[in-house]
Design a protein around this motif. Structure first.
Motif, PDB file in Angstrom:
ATOM      1  N   GLY A 134       0.803  -1.201   0.000  1.00 38.33           N
ATOM      2  CA  GLY A 134       0.000   0.000   0.000  1.00 38.33           C
ATOM      3  C   GLY A 134       0.841   1.257   0.000  1.00 38.33           C
ATOM      4  O   GLY A 134       2.072   1.225   0.201  1.00 38.33           O
ATOM      5  N   ALA A 135       0.182   2.390  -0.226  1.00 35.52           N
ATOM      6  CA  ALA A 135       0.876   3.673  -0.134  1.00 35.52           C
ATOM      7  C   ALA A 135       1.461   3.841   1.267  1.00 35.52           C
ATOM      8  O   ALA A 135       0.913   3.350   2.257  1.00 35.52           O
ATOM      9  N   THR A 136       2.603   4.528   1.332  1.00 33.98           N
ATOM     10  CA  THR A 136       3.322   4.656   2.599  1.00 33.98           C
ATOM     11  C   THR A 136       3.495   6.123   2.944  1.00 33.98           C
ATOM     12  O   THR A 136       3.886   6.934   2.099  1.00 33.98           O
ATOM     13  N   ASN A 137       3.210   6.459   4.191  1.00 32.33           N
ATOM     14  CA  ASN A 137       3.398   7.815   4.700  1.00 32.33           C
ATOM     15  C   ASN A 137       4.603   7.830   5.637  1.00 32.33           C
ATOM     16  O   ASN A 137       4.740   6.958   6.519  1.00 32.33           O
ATOM     17  N   PHE A 138       5.467   8.815   5.456  1.00 29.27           N
ATOM     18  CA  PHE A 138       6.670   8.961   6.267  1.00 29.27           C
ATOM     19  C   PHE A 138       6.616  10.302   6.990  1.00 29.27           C
ATOM     20  O   PHE A 138       6.193  11.309   6.422  1.00 29.27           O
ATOM     21  N   ALA A 139       7.086  10.314   8.231  1.00 23.77           N
ATOM     22  CA  ALA A 139       7.170  11.561   8.991  1.00 23.77           C
ATOM     23  C   ALA A 139       8.396  11.495   9.896  1.00 23.77           C
ATOM     24  O   ALA A 139       8.690  10.453  10.487  1.00 23.77           O
ATOM     25  N   VAL A 140       9.116  12.610   9.990  1.00 29.01           N
ATOM     26  CA  VAL A 140      10.254  12.699  10.900  1.00 29.01           C
ATOM     27  C   VAL A 140      10.284  14.106  11.477  1.00 29.01           C
ATOM     28  O   VAL A 140      10.052  15.094  10.767  1.00 29.01           O
ATOM     29  N   THR A 141      10.501  14.210  12.763  1.00 25.95           N
ATOM     30  CA  THR A 141      10.662  15.500  13.429  1.00 25.95           C
ATOM     31  C   THR A 141      11.957  15.490  14.216  1.00 25.95           C
ATOM     32  O   THR A 141      12.356  14.459  14.769  1.00 25.95           O
ATOM     33  N   ARG A 142      12.604  16.651  14.256  1.00 25.33           N
ATOM     34  CA  ARG A 142      13.901  16.760  14.937  1.00 25.33           C
ATOM     35  C   ARG A 142      13.953  18.070  15.711  1.00 25.33           C
ATOM     36  O   ARG A 142      13.528  19.122  15.198  1.00 25.33           O
ATOM     37  N   TYR A 143      14.445  18.021  16.943  1.00 23.75           N
ATOM     38  CA  TYR A 143      14.639  19.214  17.751  1.00 23.75           C
ATOM     39  C   TYR A 143      16.004  19.126  18.423  1.00 23.75           C
ATOM     40  O   TYR A 143      16.388  18.069  18.951  1.00 23.75           O
ATOM     41  N   SER A 144      16.745  20.225  18.384  1.00 24.55           N
ATOM     42  CA  SER A 144      18.062  20.287  19.013  1.00 24.55           C
ATOM     43  C   SER A 144      18.184  21.621  19.725  1.00 24.55           C
ATOM     44  O   SER A 144      17.926  22.673  19.122  1.00 24.55           O
ATOM     45  N   HIS A 145      18.570  21.590  20.994  1.00 22.49           N
ATOM     46  CA  HIS A 145      18.658  22.800  21.808  1.00 22.49           C
ATOM     47  C   HIS A 145      20.115  23.061  22.171  1.00 22.49           C
ATOM     48  O   HIS A 145      20.809  22.188  22.707  1.00 22.49           O
ATOM     49  N   ASN A 146      20.584  24.266  21.874  1.00 24.93           N
ATOM     50  CA  ASN A 146      21.969  24.641  22.178  1.00 24.93           C
ATOM     51  C   ASN A 146      22.095  25.030  23.637  1.00 24.93           C
ATOM     52  O   ASN A 146      21.260  25.772  24.174  1.00 24.93           O
ATOM     53  N   ILE A 147      23.154  24.523  24.268  1.00 25.92           N
ATOM     54  CA  ILE A 147      23.425  24.813  25.678  1.00 25.92           C
ATOM     55  C   ILE A 147      24.850  25.354  25.775  1.00 25.92           C
ATOM     56  O   ILE A 147      25.803  24.703  25.324  1.00 25.92           O
ATOM     57  N   GLY A 148      24.994  26.524  26.373  1.00 25.29           N
ATOM     58  CA  GLY A 148      26.329  27.082  26.513  1.00 25.29           C
ATOM     59  C   GLY A 148      26.938  27.398  25.163  1.00 25.29           C
ATOM     60  O   GLY A 148      26.266  27.695  24.181  1.00 25.29           O
ATOM     61  N   LYS A 149      28.260  27.311  25.082  1.00 24.71           N
ATOM     62  CA  LYS A 149      28.972  27.704  23.877  1.00 24.71           C
ATOM     63  C   LYS A 149      28.898  26.646  22.783  1.00 24.71           C
ATOM     64  O   LYS A 149      28.647  26.952  21.633  1.00 24.71           O
TER      65      LYS A 149
END
Length: 592
Positions: free
Chosen positions: A399-414
């Motif tokens: 069957g048809a395929t649905n793809f999803a990806v989410t990414r979060y990155s938080h900077n800390i300090g330098k």
């Protein structure tokens, strides 16, 4: 227990080495930065590589490059002079790469864009610029050219994550003469990413660098240690008081139309005539300097490079890199995970929660049509996030395929960051095959413990509605040490038997592994002139079966002799005893 002892001993050794071994060679960034000024002009320059326009005489040149290689901190044997201008459309940069040998010193082995990604770009003469327009000392845009005007560009984050397949829009022309070569560069403001501020003038981080291949001399305008790269922007100089126009939304549309007409004449194939048409395309919308939205419809990947043919005689899958342009831009944001570095520094294990080649291709590399998709990426001083959604066409078998990806990155300090990534693959039902959903979730972190020592880690879990909801997990912990005199690492990983990231890539399953090693970079004063340094080293890689604890494989690689030559070549001796246990039949080339 042996794994933990090995890891602990290496960590202790690296910390001791951090305190004792030649720390003076990894110098800190200068508190007083080198400065360069850009002069504003009203006219547009003719980009031809000849710096004969009167405007170039208004520029305030800078020079006095210093060596990174081979003699860190020494004056460049062949200096480079830089001039910068700008108007309301372009940032102009000119470089005069002086060379007493003239044209005879030039080395350019490849003319393809990016100097051929599969080739070592350091085999070229080149001049480059790294720009940190946000002046956060973390992000960089790099533009490079060789003496024949071939372009190379990339995006860098923390001098660790790289988008080498990013292709910006900019122009360059070069000229070669008896005194060296010149490069004249025009970068549109829409290509650059810089903040919108209330003040008219800004100060950017900037550095210039040059490679002279004839003598393998790497020089830079603002000095940095040879253990790092020019993309470590905390060592960059300052482009002062530049006044770019306010950043504005930028939209680029790339449609296509593909027509096919087939006509068959003959007794065996009959007489038939048919035509078809296919339309689609892509839209790129730079919403602001931090955020880019990409849309694709009826995607055509005909322009993608073909994969190399590989005869795989191992028990493990071959990792083929992504070559489709839609997935290449901003790929580093979604590329969280563990991957081998050059010369297998860090080990050979690969654990990636998301691998874009799972979309639009089957397991054999055959294309499956992609109906539509979208990607949103946003980067800022504090955080980076992005999302991808795609719909893959189905057929009678799947069957048809649905793809999803989410990414979060938080900077800390330098230069630290923590983040997470989540993927979902949903295959719809057809009469001959039931649908299912596969999830992968991961949390990761990167911590620069010192100028030389860093820690990279990740924990990953998977779940699926198939196989009674089987769940699995994986993780890794990697210490890396990089100085002028020593490179070392210790990488420990675990992958359970039921770990199944259907949108990711894992080199081995049901395994506990450890890779520990390092090599010296020794440059004594008494070495011969034709030798740049001695680099002996050793690493040990072991694999245990996670479900039983039995030893599966052990590799010891020892190179007591390894010479790095001044001409860029290497000479050495490797001894690599290897042990493998086969628990099931292995049939390379059909032979049991």
């Amino acid at each position: 227990m042996r794994l933990l002892l090995s890891l602990s001993s290496v960590i202790i050794f690296l910390f001791l080495f951090e305190k004792q071994a030649y720390s003076q060679d990894i110098f800190l960034p200068d508190s007083i930065k080198r400065e360069v000024y850009a002069i504003q002009i009203e006219t547009n320059l003719d980009i031809d590589g000849n710096l004969d326009e009167a405007e170039w005489q208004k520029a305030r040149p800078v020079s006095e490059f210093v060596q990174v290689e081979p003699l860190q901190g020494n004056q460049a044997n062949q200096d480079t002079e830089i001039r910068i201008l700008y108007n309301k459309y372009f940032l102009y940069i000119a470089a005069f790469c002086k060379d007493s040998a003239g044209r005879n010193a030039i080395r350019v082995p490849d003319m393809r864009r990016d100097f051929d990604r599969d080739f070592d770009f350091r085999a070229h003469d080149f001049f480059g610029i790294s720009i940190d327009a946000f002046n956060d000392k973390r992000n960089a845009m790099a533009f490079m050219t060789n003496p024949y005007g071939t372009q190379r560009d990339l995006l860098s984050f923390d001098d660790r994550l790289f988008d080498t397949d990013w292709d910006g829009l900019w122009r360059v022309r070069t000229q070669r003469n008896k005194n060296g070569w010149t490069a004249e560069i025009a970068i549109p403001w829409q290509t650059l990413r810089y903040p919108k501020t209330d003040t008219p003038s800004q100060s950017w981080g900037i550095n210039f660098f040059r490679n002279r291949r004839k003598t393998n001399e790497l020089t830079t305008w603002s000095p940095f240690p040879r253990a790092f790269s020019v993309l470590r922007m905390e060592y960059a100089g300052i482009l002062k008081d530049i006044q770019p126009p306010p950043p504005s939304p930028n939209v680029r549309v790339q449609p296509y139309v593909l027509g096919v007409a087939d006509k068959y004449n003959g007794n065996e194939v009959g007489y038939e005539q048919k035509t078809s048409a296919k339309i689609g395309g892509e839209v790129k919308w730079a919403i602001n300097p931090n955020t880019v939205l990409d849309l694709t419809f009826n995607t055509d990947f005909a322009q993608a490079d073909a994969d190399r043919q590989v005869n795989n005689v191992t028990r493990f899958s071959v990792f083929f890199p992504e070559r489709r342009q839609f997935f290449l831009e901003n790929a580093s944001l979604f590329a969280a995970g563990l991957a081998p570095a050059d010369a297998l520094v860090g080990g050979s294990m690969r654990i990636q929660p998301f691998f874009s080649r799972r979309i639009g291709l089957d397991d054999s590399g055959n294309p499956i049509p992609v109906d539509a998709g979208a990607r949103l990426v946003s980067r800022s001083l504090k955080r980076n996030y992005g999302a991808i959604i795609m719909r893959q066409r189905g057929n009678e078998e799947n069957g048809a395929t649905n793809f999803a990806v989410t990414r979060y990155s938080h900077n800390i300090g330098k230069q630290n960051r923590v983040g997470g990534i989540f993927t979902m693959k949903n295959r719809e039902s057809v009469p001959d095959a039931a649908g299912y959903t596969n999830w992968t979730g991961a949390v990761d972190g990167f911590f620069r413990l010192s100028q030389k020592l860093s820690l990279n880690m990740m924990a990953v879990g998977t779940s699926s509605t198939q196989n009674r909801g089987a769940q699995g997990m994986a993780g890794y912990l990697q210490f890396s040490y990089n100085s002028n005199q020593f490179v070392g690492w210790s990488t420990s990983t675990i992958v359970t038997k039921d770990f199944n990231p259907e949108m990711g890539f894992v080199s081995r399953y049901d395994v506990i592994s450890n890779s520990t090693g390092g090599f010296a970079v020794w440059r004594p004063d008494w070495k011969p002139k034709w030798v740049r340094g001695f680099e002996p080293g050793m690493f040990v890689e072991t694999y245990l079966q996670a479900s039983t604890g039995r030893l599966q494989e052990r590799v010891i690689s020892f190179n007591p002799i390894w010479l790095a030559m001044q001409n860029g070549g290497f000479f050495g001796l490797f001894v690599t005893p290897t042990y493998q246990r086969l628990d099931e039949t292995f049939s390379p080339l059909g032979i049991n």
